[in-house]
Write a protein that holds these residues in place. Sequence first.
Motif, short mmCIF file in Angstrom:
data_model
loop_
_atom_site.label_atom_id
_atom_site.label_comp_id
_atom_site.label_asym_id
_atom_site.label_seq_id
_atom_site.Cartn_x
_atom_site.Cartn_y
_atom_site.Cartn_z
N VAL A 171 0.84 -1.20 0.00
CA VAL A 171 0.00 0.00 0.00
C VAL A 171 0.87 1.25 0.00
CG1 VAL A 171 -1.90 -1.16 1.21
CG2 VAL A 171 -0.18 0.10 2.54
N GLN A 172 0.22 2.38 -0.27
CA GLN A 172 0.87 3.67 -0.19
C GLN A 172 1.12 4.06 1.27
OE1 GLN A 172 1.66 6.44 -2.43
NE2 GLN A 172 1.80 4.80 -3.95
N GLY B 221 -5.41 0.97 1.89
CA GLY B 221 -5.45 -0.32 1.20
C GLY B 221 -6.82 -0.93 1.14
N ALA B 222 -7.81 -0.32 1.80
CA ALA B 222 -9.16 -0.88 1.77
C ALA B 222 -9.68 -1.02 0.35
CB ALA B 222 -10.12 -0.01 2.60
N ALA B 223 -9.27 -0.07 -0.52
CA ALA B 223 -9.64 -0.15 -1.92
C ALA B 223 -8.46 -0.59 -2.77
CB ALA B 223 -10.16 1.22 -2.40
N ASP B 224 -7.31 0.02 -2.57
CA ASP B 224 -6.13 -0.17 -3.43
C ASP B 224 -5.02 -0.84 -2.65
OD1 ASP B 224 -4.29 0.07 -5.48
OD2 ASP B 224 -3.86 2.18 -5.10
N ARG C 54 -10.77 7.46 -3.25
CA ARG C 54 -9.60 8.25 -2.81
C ARG C 54 -8.35 7.39 -2.66
NH1 ARG C 54 -11.67 12.67 1.73
NH2 ARG C 54 -13.71 13.12 0.79
N ALA C 55 -8.11 6.53 -3.62
CA ALA C 55 -6.89 5.73 -3.59
C ALA C 55 -5.67 6.65 -3.55
CB ALA C 55 -6.83 4.83 -4.81
N HIS C 56 -4.69 6.31 -2.75
CA HIS C 56 -3.44 7.05 -2.53
C HIS C 56 -3.64 8.29 -1.66
CE1 HIS C 56 -0.94 5.36 -6.14
NE2 HIS C 56 -1.77 4.45 -5.63
#
Length: 453
Positions: free
Chosen positions: A98-99, A125-128, A422-424
């Motif tokens: 993850v970021q 990281g929930a999405a990405d 809102r990834a990242h």
Amino acid sequence: MITVETLAHRTHEAFAQVRADLEDLVRIPSVSASAFDQAHVRASAEAVAALLRGVGMPQVDVLSVEVPDGEPGRPAVVAHRPGPAGSPTVLLYAHHDVQPPGEAAGWTSDPFEPTRRGERLYGRGAADDKAGIMAHVGALRVLGDELGVGVTVFVEGEEEIGSPTFTPFLRTFRDRLAADVIVVADSSNWKVGVPALTTSLRGLVDCEVEVRVLGHAVHSGMFGGPVLDAVTLMSRLVATLHDDAGDVAVAGLVAQDEAAVDYPEDELRADAAVVDGYRMAGTGALAARLWTKPAISVIGIDATDVAHASNTIAPVCRAKLSMRIAPGQDPAEAERLLHEHLLAHAPFGAQVTVTPGERGQAFDATEDTAEMRTARWAFAEAWGHEPVDIGVGGSIPFISELQEVFPQAKILVTGVEDPDSRAHSEDESVHLGELERVVLAEALLLARLGGQV
């Protein structure tokens, strides 16, 4: 044969466990950037491996390869389950790194403590892309022994740092990763309630540019006037990258003005939280400006901060530029054109130095295939809404590497994210209803590819 209704019921019954497993993954701060503790990335890989063993994958390994300087790459998970004789093999890709969490003040809740608010689950990281992992795990759990295809799962551990060992990893474990169909769960849907198949991605070229005007700082009162500071000169240089309409002004870059769908301006403003009064930059369809035309952003700048400013003329300024390139653009050629532009536009004859950075291929899958039609059928069944084909302005450079190593494989780019994910960024989240539909869609896709539905 399995019915759509049966798989939908199984998915709904299994989803509480899918959510719980996702929450456990989010709690592991698996930031792959080197400034962070890499023990967490290893723990994340082991957790993913345990999930895959739990859904009946008989061969599961945590693997890595060395980069040229001898350092090991981040741990990836590879699992395989053979299918019936003569059946196709499907490779399911996601990544578990993850970021970094970013600014704590930007989070409503702890980034590594998954928190549900309404229909969304928040956490880094929930999405990405831990939701992408759970799409694969959930689909395999729902299908059980009724797969009908061979399945290989490849969960990478360094996507967020540019996948530095991706190609060596593919070549080292080529036989284990070979597949007829590759499903990449690292993209987005059109919006909540409307699924999408990603058919194009922009490529990436980035660089660092330095502007120097002095050998050292000098008094701004004594020498200001004929000598402009490096920050002002950098600003003038960066301003040459766009014309008055806001289109990229680097000559020779590929640009395509068409897009398959319309992106209404009010929706784009809402999705990107654009401030009132801002006029959208560029010309042509908004979707084309986002997906099929180049874009250049300043993503970092080194200059004296306000709190430590003194009355001196800054001798040097550095900036990092990120250029997204259109499908069909050669990254090496785009890099050459960008560097030539920067050097040719040195303001007032200042010294300009350009240091190349990362390059990534664009992706173009606009040619229809039987596998894409099967995916669209699965999406329509899972959502009760026809999917759309979209482009994505971001880059997933490793897809071109998958195409190079496995040229015969059909690649499907899917995802769990939506415009509110809102990834990242801070307050990253996944819509839980969408995740359930993604699990069902992937189960339907695998079942149809295996002739089970």
